[in-house]
Design a protein around this motif. Structure first.
Motif, PDB file in Angstrom:
ATOM      1  N   TYR A  11      39.988  -4.043 -25.034  1.00 24.59           N
ATOM      2  CA  TYR A  11      41.061  -2.847 -24.424  1.00 24.59           C
ATOM      3  C   TYR A  11      41.274  -3.490 -23.153  1.00 24.59           C
ATOM      4  O   TYR A  11      40.470  -3.878 -22.394  1.00 24.59           O
ATOM      5  N   THR A  18      37.900  -4.659 -21.357  1.00 21.89           N
ATOM      6  CA  THR A  18      36.384  -4.171 -22.013  1.00 21.89           C
ATOM      7  C   THR A  18      36.667  -4.947 -23.392  1.00 21.89           C
ATOM      8  O   THR A  18      37.419  -4.743 -24.352  1.00 21.89           O
ATOM      9  N   ALA A  20      35.224  -4.198 -26.520  1.00 16.06           N
ATOM     10  CA  ALA A  20      34.499  -3.319 -27.419  1.00 16.06           C
ATOM     11  C   ALA A  20      33.841  -4.023 -28.381  1.00 16.06           C
ATOM     12  O   ALA A  20      32.787  -3.790 -28.925  1.00 16.06           O
ATOM     13  N   PRO A  39      23.666   2.067 -29.765  1.00 13.19           N
ATOM     14  CA  PRO A  39      23.593   2.911 -28.635  1.00 13.19           C
ATOM     15  C   PRO A  39      25.030   3.390 -28.483  1.00 13.19           C
ATOM     16  O   PRO A  39      25.945   2.719 -28.979  1.00 13.19           O
ATOM     17  N   SER A  40      25.447   4.466 -27.530  1.00  6.31           N
ATOM     18  CA  SER A  40      26.597   4.975 -27.313  1.00  6.31           C
ATOM     19  C   SER A  40      27.403   3.989 -26.682  1.00  6.31           C
ATOM     20  O   SER A  40      26.903   3.274 -25.551  1.00  6.31           O
ATOM     21  N   GLY A  41      28.789   3.799 -26.978  1.00  6.27           N
ATOM     22  CA  GLY A  41      29.570   2.867 -26.138  1.00  6.27           C
ATOM     23  C   GLY A  41      29.173   1.436 -26.862  1.00  6.27           C
ATOM     24  O   GLY A  41      29.896   0.457 -26.320  1.00  6.27           O
ATOM     25  N   SER A  42      28.560   1.294 -27.667  1.00  6.31           N
ATOM     26  CA  SER A  42      28.227  -0.245 -28.246  1.00  6.31           C
ATOM     27  C   SER A  42      29.357  -0.549 -28.816  1.00  6.31           C
ATOM     28  O   SER A  42      29.284  -1.928 -29.506  1.00  6.31           O
ATOM     29  N   GLY A  43      30.369   0.123 -29.660  1.00  2.00           N
ATOM     30  CA  GLY A  43      31.665  -0.384 -30.339  1.00  2.00           C
ATOM     31  C   GLY A  43      31.540  -0.024 -31.732  1.00  2.00           C
ATOM     32  O   GLY A  43      32.191  -0.313 -32.641  1.00  2.00           O
ATOM     33  N   LYS A  44      30.754   0.996 -32.244  1.00  2.00           N
ATOM     34  CA  LYS A  44      30.672   1.428 -33.673  1.00  2.00           C
ATOM     35  C   LYS A  44      31.730   2.068 -34.096  1.00  2.00           C
ATOM     36  O   LYS A  44      32.443   1.973 -34.814  1.00  2.00           O
ATOM     37  N   THR A  45      32.450   2.843 -33.299  1.00  4.13           N
ATOM     38  CA  THR A  45      33.546   3.697 -33.646  1.00  4.13           C
ATOM     39  C   THR A  45      34.730   2.592 -33.644  1.00  4.13           C
ATOM     40  O   THR A  45      35.582   2.710 -34.622  1.00  4.13           O
ATOM     41  N   THR A  46      34.787   1.543 -32.614  1.00  2.00           N
ATOM     42  CA  THR A  46      35.707   0.643 -32.685  1.00  2.00           C
ATOM     43  C   THR A  46      35.853  -0.224 -34.029  1.00  2.00           C
ATOM     44  O   THR A  46      36.823  -0.319 -34.409  1.00  2.00           O
TER      45      THR A  46
ATOM     46  N   ARG B 408      39.711   9.840 -31.904  1.00  2.00           N
ATOM     47  CA  ARG B 408      39.518  10.050 -30.510  1.00  2.00           C
ATOM     48  C   ARG B 408      38.800  11.630 -30.621  1.00  2.00           C
ATOM     49  O   ARG B 408      39.495  12.502 -31.019  1.00  2.00           O
TER      50      ARG B 408
HETATM   51  N1  LIG Z   1      41.072   3.116 -26.016  1.00  2.00           N
HETATM   52  C1  LIG Z   1      40.091   2.635 -25.514  1.00  2.00           C
HETATM   53  N2  LIG Z   1      40.624   2.022 -24.047  1.00  2.00           N
HETATM   54  C2  LIG Z   1      39.592   1.283 -23.582  1.00  2.00           C
HETATM   55  N3  LIG Z   1      38.371   1.300 -23.655  1.00  2.00           N
HETATM   56  C3  LIG Z   1      37.831   1.832 -24.910  1.00  2.00           C
HETATM   57  C4  LIG Z   1      38.922   2.287 -25.838  1.00  2.00           C
HETATM   58  N4  LIG Z   1      38.151   3.068 -27.049  1.00  2.00           N
HETATM   59  C5  LIG Z   1      36.807   2.631 -26.625  1.00  2.00           C
HETATM   60  N5  LIG Z   1      36.522   1.600 -25.488  1.00  2.00           N
HETATM   61  C6  LIG Z   1      35.527   1.090 -25.099  1.00  2.00           C
HETATM   62  O1  LIG Z   1      34.962   0.363 -25.958  1.00  2.00           O
HETATM   63  C7  LIG Z   1      33.601   0.334 -25.882  1.00  2.00           C
HETATM   64  C8  LIG Z   1      33.217   0.935 -27.155  1.00  2.00           C
HETATM   65  O2  LIG Z   1      33.431   2.135 -27.575  1.00  2.00           O
HETATM   66  P1  LIG Z   1      33.266   2.759 -29.160  1.00  2.00           P
HETATM   67  O3  LIG Z   1      33.569   2.100 -30.119  1.00  2.00           O
HETATM   68  O4  LIG Z   1      33.900   4.317 -28.937  1.00  2.00           O
HETATM   69  O5  LIG Z   1      31.562   2.867 -28.982  1.00  2.00           O
HETATM   70  P2  LIG Z   1      30.515   3.845 -29.770  1.00  2.00           P
HETATM   71  O6  LIG Z   1      31.305   4.505 -30.936  1.00  2.00           O
HETATM   72  O7  LIG Z   1      29.656   2.968 -30.260  1.00  2.00           O
HETATM   73  O8  LIG Z   1      30.165   4.881 -28.869  1.00  2.00           O
HETATM   74  C9  LIG Z   1      33.183   1.345 -25.046  1.00  2.00           C
HETATM   75  O9  LIG Z   1      32.856   0.715 -23.701  1.00  2.00           O
HETATM   76  C10 LIG Z   1      34.512   2.030 -24.767  1.00  2.00           C
HETATM   77  O10 LIG Z   1      34.478   2.728 -23.377  1.00  2.00           O
END
Ligand SMILES: Nc1ncnc2c1ncn2[C@@H]1O[C@H](COP(=O)(O)OP(=O)(O)O)[C@@H](O)[C@H]1O
Ligand SMILES: [Mg+2]
Lengths: 241, 410
Positions: A11, A18, A20, A39-46, B408
């Protein structure tokens, strides 16, 4: 079914890049039920949004059902999402303006299915989640657990081969979470491939296989010190309560 | 199109905005239809020909001061001689009035001198044998007056003239079989008859208001010079010399006789000015209506853009969800276009009825003509297209919402 090799997702904002996901490798076989933790922010949703073709990736390869997806155009990606993938979101994401029946119908209409066929499938999947009697209700009139079951019915109506769930029980209490999980297990037994993101170890334990993600990478649980650090953290937090 | 049912279902949950925009479309349609109709009528009216050749033509209005009405005839004759002999002047005539002057004589025309009701109305132009060449009116049958037929008469005792020239419009009205030439008509109840010796193709009456619509082409020329305090001169210049005659003519008249007033306003005018001033209010009305149309359409378009933009912003999440569930960009675009079309159709159905209702009311209040359905159909098409045009930008923005928007949280 789902194979990512050396996949990365960056990103970019004006100031920072970043990662992700970085050098992300995963191979989910047809018919598997995989839980993704981390953990939260590890990239699972990504990971899940890329897996579901909601988003593109920066580097590496992703084969979905044997097809390398990075060259597909937007329409082709829409078609795959519609026909092969079912999504279940943490926030349910029902369309508030539509009643339960119309919500479940949304993906079927985009598939161009005939009305009679649509109706049959909608009622079948609503019965499946035990909400056929609520077809005329609006999402706001349902409890969280009911809404998530409607969302599951919507994901099921199109008979997808791959079900992607991002913390499907995150907004539910324990009992509702359990019933939603039972539903997913049932769907899995009938042959669907399921990838579920969760940070609830109890739920994760019920999946066939667990994949742990830390800092945008899949890690081998036994060896990675970061995992042990994470477990220690969670244990401390749980103790603290 | 396959989305109509769920779109309607969703609109039911947004009644206020939907009804507001539909009503705005309806009102705009009603007003724009009627306004366009009024514009068309005014434009039709102000583009009517007078029957004269209007280039190189000018008019002078003259009032004698300190001279008895009975004594003006020789003065007028002298004026006309002066005007005709001016270099640059082709011909000139003295008349009581002329097309678009705004005031003049009107009489009923009869075939039976004692009939209670006349067949139709006509204006009377009291002129001489120079009228047709000066005006450039086209004689299509019979002959012009001869100089020896021209007489001077006191308007107080005027009854009729033995010979008249009438317009084709009047001839056709009184003699529908086309046999007017040589026939007798009566222009004053109980007075002697007049023989039609000539027919001109067209010559408009002095008035251009609604009341004259029915007889706007019914003119009668008589070989009579009325004695009196007022006289109007029509002057045809040689080609291209109008500007110099415009200065020279009044100067020559004052040089010959100062016992006169030629008003600074409307005393000396080119015929182009006469036309311009006669249709000033019609043109003003048409422009006003045009502005109203443009403003209303702009407001309606802005309303549609505003509401749709608001809805797109409000629905980003559900657009993302739809995309995640398999909607293509085109599906999203067509969702918003269809939604707008449905609201628009609701609006124009109500608006068409309002337009007809408004026209009926205008017909009662202001003698408007009946609105032609063409205007309603045109208005409906314009408003539906306007709606689709207005919704395009926000709809395209909606189509660009990424499917990732679905994930989101909040
Ligand atoms: N649209 C975006 N723009 C910038 N950074 C993003 C975006 N979406 C996610 N991130 C970053 O990518 C990393 C992984 O996020 P995410 O996949 O949401 O983690 P999780 O679902 O594991 O909590 C985080 O550091 C988050 O801040
Ligand atoms: Mg997440």
């Amino acid at each position: 079914m789902l194979k990512m090799t050396h996949l990365s997702k960056v990103y970019r904002t004006e100031v920072v890049e970043t990662y992700a996901l970085r050098d992300f490798n995963i191979d989910v076989k047809e018919g598997e039920f995989v839980a993704v933790t981390g953990p939260s922010g590890s990239g699972k949703t990504t990971f899940l949004t890329i897996a579901g073709l909601l988003e593109t990736f920066t580097g590496g390869e992703y084969h979905l059902d044997g097809v390398e997806v990075s060259h597909l155009n937007d329409n082709a990606r829409s078609k795959i999402r519609n026909e092969k993938i079912g999504f279940i979101f943490q926030a349910f994401n029902l369309i508030p303006d539509l009643n339960v029946f119309d919500n479940v119908e949304v993906p079927l209409r985009y598939r161009g299915m005939k009305s009679a066929e649509r109706k049959k499938r909608i009622m079948e999947s609503l019965e499946r989640v035990g909400l056929a009697s609520r077809a005329k209700h609006y999402p706001a009139e349902l409890s969280g657990g009911q809404q998530q079951r409607v969302a599951i019915a919507r994901a099921l109506a199109g008979s997808p081969r791959l079900l992607l769930a991002d913390e499907p029980t995150g907004n539910l209490d324990t009992q509702m979470a359990r019933s939603v999980l039972e539903l997913l297990e049932e769907i899995h037994r009938e042959g669907a491939t399921i990838v579920m993101v969760t940070h609830d170890p109890e739920l994760a334990a019920r999946a066939q296989r667990n994949v742990h993600v830390i800092d945008g990478q899949v890690v081998d649980l036994a060896e990675d010190p970061r995992f042990h650090a994470h477990v220690a953290q969670v244990a401390e937090a749980t103790h603290g309560r | 199109m396959m989305q109509i049912k769920p779109i309607l279902a969703a609109l039911k949950r947004h009644k206020a905005g939907t009804i507001l925009i539909a009503l705005q479309i309806a009102l705009t349609l009603a007003i724009v239809c009627n306004a366009l109709f009024i514009i068309q009528q005014r434009v039709d009216r102000l583009s009517r020909p007078t029957g004269m050749i209007e280039t190189d033509l000018m008019a002078i209005q003259n009032r004698w001061v300190g001279i008895d009405d009975e004594a003006t005839a020789p003065l007028v004759k002298a004026d006309i001689q002066i005007l005709r002999s001016l270099p640059g002047v082709e011909d000139a005539v003295s008349t009581n009035s002329f097309p678009l002057r705004g005031g003049g004589w009107s009489m009923g025309v009869r075939l039976n001198p004692t009939a209670k009701k006349p067949i139709t109305q006509t204006t009377l132009y009291f002129v001489d044998d120079h009228a047709l060449p000066t005006m450039g009116a086209k004689l299509i049958a019979g002959r012009n007056f001869r100089a020896d037929e021209v007489v001077t008469i006191d308007p107080k005792v005027f009854e009729s003239s033995p010979v008249v020239i009438i317009t084709k419009a009047l001839a056709d009205k009184v003699f529908p079989d086309g046999s007017a030439l040589g026939k007798q008509i009566y222009i004053t109840e109980g007075a002697p008859s007049s023989t039609v010796i000539g027919i001109v193709e067209r010559l408009q009456v002095p008035w251009n208001g609604n009341f004259a619509n029915k007889f706007e082409g019914n003119s009668t020329l008589l070989p009579i010079q009325l004695s009196g305090n007022f006289s109007a001169y029509l002057i045809r210049s040689k080609p291209g010399q109008l500007a110099s005659v415009l200065k020279a003519a009044p100067a020559a008249l004052f040089k010959a006789n100062r016992m006169r007033v030629i008003p600074s306003e409307r005393g000396v005018r080119t015929y182009a000015d006469v036309r311009e001033q006669a249709y000033k209010s019609d043109r003003g009305m048409a422009i006003l209506m045009g502005i109203i149309c443009v403003v209303l359409l702009a407001i309606t378009a802005a309303g549609i853009v505003g509401l749709t933009s608001f809805w797109v912003g409000q629905r980003r999440k559900q657009i993302g969800v739809r995309r995640a569930l398999g909607a293509t960009k085109h599906d999203i675009l067509s969702y918003f276009l269809t939604e707008n079309l449905l609201i628009g159709i609701g609006g124009v159905v109500v608006g068409a009825m309002l337009a007809v209702g408004m026209n009926l009311w205008l017909m009662q209040q202001f003698e408007m003509a009946r609105l032609s359905p063409v205007y309603v159909i045109a208005g409906v098409i314009v408003l539906l297209l306007l709606g689709q045009g207005a919704v395009l930008a926000p709809a395209m923005r909606a189509a660009r919402v990424s499917p990732v928007e679905a994930t989101r949280s909040v």
